[in-house]
Design a protein around this motif. Structure first.
Motif, PDB file in Angstrom:
ATOM      1  N   GLY A 175       0.800  -1.217   0.000  1.00 53.30           N
ATOM      2  CA  GLY A 175       0.000   0.000   0.000  1.00 53.30           C
ATOM      3  C   GLY A 175       0.833   1.267   0.000  1.00 53.30           C
ATOM      4  N   SER A 176       2.156   1.114   0.077  1.00 55.58           N
ATOM      5  CA  SER A 176       3.044   2.269   0.069  1.00 55.58           C
ATOM      6  C   SER A 176       2.920   3.032  -1.252  1.00 55.58           C
ATOM      7  CB  SER A 176       4.485   1.815   0.283  1.00 55.58           C
ATOM      8  OG  SER A 176       5.385   2.856   0.013  1.00 55.58           O
ATOM      9  N   LYS A 177       3.028   4.380  -1.181  1.00 58.46           N
ATOM     10  CA  LYS A 177       2.976   5.208  -2.381  1.00 58.46           C
ATOM     11  C   LYS A 177       4.121   4.868  -3.339  1.00 58.46           C
ATOM     12  CE  LYS A 177       0.637   9.228  -0.372  1.00 58.46           C
ATOM     13  NZ  LYS A 177       0.731  10.685  -0.090  1.00 58.46           N
ATOM     14  N   GLU A 178       5.215   4.376  -2.768  1.00 57.97           N
ATOM     15  CA  GLU A 178       6.383   4.033  -3.575  1.00 57.97           C
ATOM     16  C   GLU A 178       6.050   2.967  -4.619  1.00 57.97           C
ATOM     17  OE1 GLU A 178      11.097   2.924  -2.840  1.00 57.97           O
ATOM     18  OE2 GLU A 178       9.705   3.067  -1.155  1.00 57.97           O
ATOM     19  N   GLN A 180       3.523   2.796  -6.415  1.00 54.81           N
ATOM     20  CA  GLN A 180       2.859   3.385  -7.570  1.00 54.81           C
ATOM     21  C   GLN A 180       3.863   3.852  -8.623  1.00 54.81           C
ATOM     22  OE1 GLN A 180       0.267   6.484  -6.122  1.00 54.81           O
ATOM     23  NE2 GLN A 180      -0.704   5.143  -4.609  1.00 54.81           N
ATOM     24  N   GLU A 181       5.134   3.921  -8.237  1.00 51.41           N
ATOM     25  CA  GLU A 181       6.157   4.463  -9.127  1.00 51.41           C
ATOM     26  C   GLU A 181       7.103   3.397  -9.669  1.00 51.41           C
ATOM     27  OE1 GLU A 181       8.123   7.316  -6.732  1.00 51.41           O
ATOM     28  OE2 GLU A 181       6.344   8.580  -6.448  1.00 51.41           O
TER      29      GLU A 181
END
Length: 411
Positions: A175-178, A180-181
């Protein structure tokens, strides 16, 4: 935390404890054939042996000197299949087959590098890949790759290797934003715990569970072998990384030396010399076929001119073919003999033809095929087919001779 093999990909040995040992049966390839093998599935506190995943095959190695035949992952556990039981709670030592492991590390890391550059430079997405035993391929979402693009992609990957760029794994929360990249094709359905990212510094970050080199320099080199049309508008790009490049080069060099001796020329003249040989062979084959056809005519005429000829004409010619047999049958004619003609290895497989009066051929042909352990069909008064045991030709002759009393032949 991940497995020990994921945290320390260069380590080859680990002492740990057995958590559980249960009886199991697994289908494995034994001497080239799939077989059910009985044994035990071990779960250990940790493992230096990588379970298959992310397109990377599982490791091989030993646990207390017992060979590990397969390693799979189930949830957060690595399942080791062995043929000997081990006591839960007992301490064991694992050792990895380093040659296999490092090969997988080089090919897998090489795939990451090629995938990243192909995507960034040309927009070609990787849809799947396969780490083969001798060469690997990446399935790219593009209908074709030009030779110029292939050469440029190979140059860019090897430029990156020479820069000695670090390749580093790290764990992040689900679920980390990382996430998404990073580059990803998704997580397995049974994934639990932290998510592992493998980053090539300044080039890409990718979700991956596999074992990898710590620096691109450990790849040594990457060779792109070529691209072939894949399925549904995609292209398969074949490649070698690291030690496979050296192994491939060694095989090519040995082949080159062997060709130098056989062709009696240097490598620069191989193509010209092979072309010359092929032309000579084509001429020789054409001449040989012409002679064979003329021989068929002469043998038929010689038979017909013999006033005391045998009503059964039996000819076997190893170097013959179906046309040779047909010419003999046509020249002799069904009204002049009952014929058994064959070509091929005398004690092996080959072709056969039974010719003569239609009623006899239709009755005797299938029986001849059965004796010769072959198959065939009757057409236009001839029974023609393939035999697997021409060694039984004498039995076929005896069978046909029993039919000669029915003949009403021209003299």
């Amino acid at each position: 935390m991940g497995f020990y093999c994921q945290r320390h990909s260069y380590e080859t040995e680990l002492t740990t404890k057995v958590v559980s040992c249960t009886q199991a049966q697994v289908k494995l390839e034994v001497n080239g054939r799939k077989q059910n093998v009985k044994g035990f599935e071990l779960i250990l506190e940790d493992t230096v042996l990588f379970p298959e995943g992310g397109g990377q095959p599982d490791d091989r190695g030993t646990i207390n000197n017992v060979e590990v035949l397969r390693i799979t992952r189930k949830g957060a556990d690595a399942i080791h299949f062995v043929t000997s039981s081990l006591e839960p709670g007992s301490e064991v030592t694992q050792k990895v087959d380093w040659k296999r492991r490092f090969d997988h590390m080089q090919q897998h890391s090489g795939q990451h590098l090629v995938t990243a550059i192909a995507d960034d430079k040309y927009g070609w997405k990787t849809t799947s890949w396969d780490l083969g035993r001798e060469k690997s391929f990446i399935e790219l979402d593009t209908p074709k790759i030009s030779q110029e693009q292939l050469e440029e992609l190979e140059k860019d990957t090897n430029d990156a290797i020479r820069k000695c760029i670090p390749m580093t794994p790290r764990l992040v929360e689900l679920g980390s934003k990382e996430l998404q990249e990073v580059r990803t094709r998704g997580l397995p359905d049974d994934h639990v715990g932290l998510v592992r990212i493998v980053e090539i510094e300044g080039i890409e970050a990718n979700l991956c569970c596999g074992t990898h080199v710590s620096n691109l320099s450990h790849l040594q080199a990457i060779k792109l072998l070529g691209a072939e049309k894949g399925k549904k508008g995609k292209t398969n790009l074949y490649f070698l990384a690291g030690n496979r490049v050296l192994s491939y080069l060694g095989k090519c060099y040995n082949n080159e030396k062997a060709l130098n001796l056989s062709l009696k020329c240097g490598p620069d003249e191989h193509v010209q010399q092979v072309d010359k040989i092929q032309k000579s062979l084509k001429t020789a084959n054409k001449t040989s076929l012409t002679v064979l056809r003329e021989l068929a005519v002469l043998e038929a005429r010689h038979y017909k001119l013999n006033p005391n000829r045998d009503p059964l004409l039996s000819i076997h010619r190893k170097e013959g073919d179906s046309e040779y047999m047909i010419i003999v049958a046509n020249e002799v004619g069904p009204e002049n003999a009952l014929m058994l003609l064959s070509t091929g290895e005398e004690n092996g497989a080959g072709l056969f033809l039974v010719a003569g009066p239609t009623d006899i051929v239709e009755e005797a042909g299938p029986r001849v095929a059965s004796l010769l352990e072959g198959k065939g069909a009757c057409k236009n008064g001839r029974y023609q087919g393939k035999a697997t045991k021409l060694s039984k030709r004498s039995e076929a002759e005896k069978l046909l001779r029993d039919f000669t009393h029915k003949l009403n032949l021209n003299s």
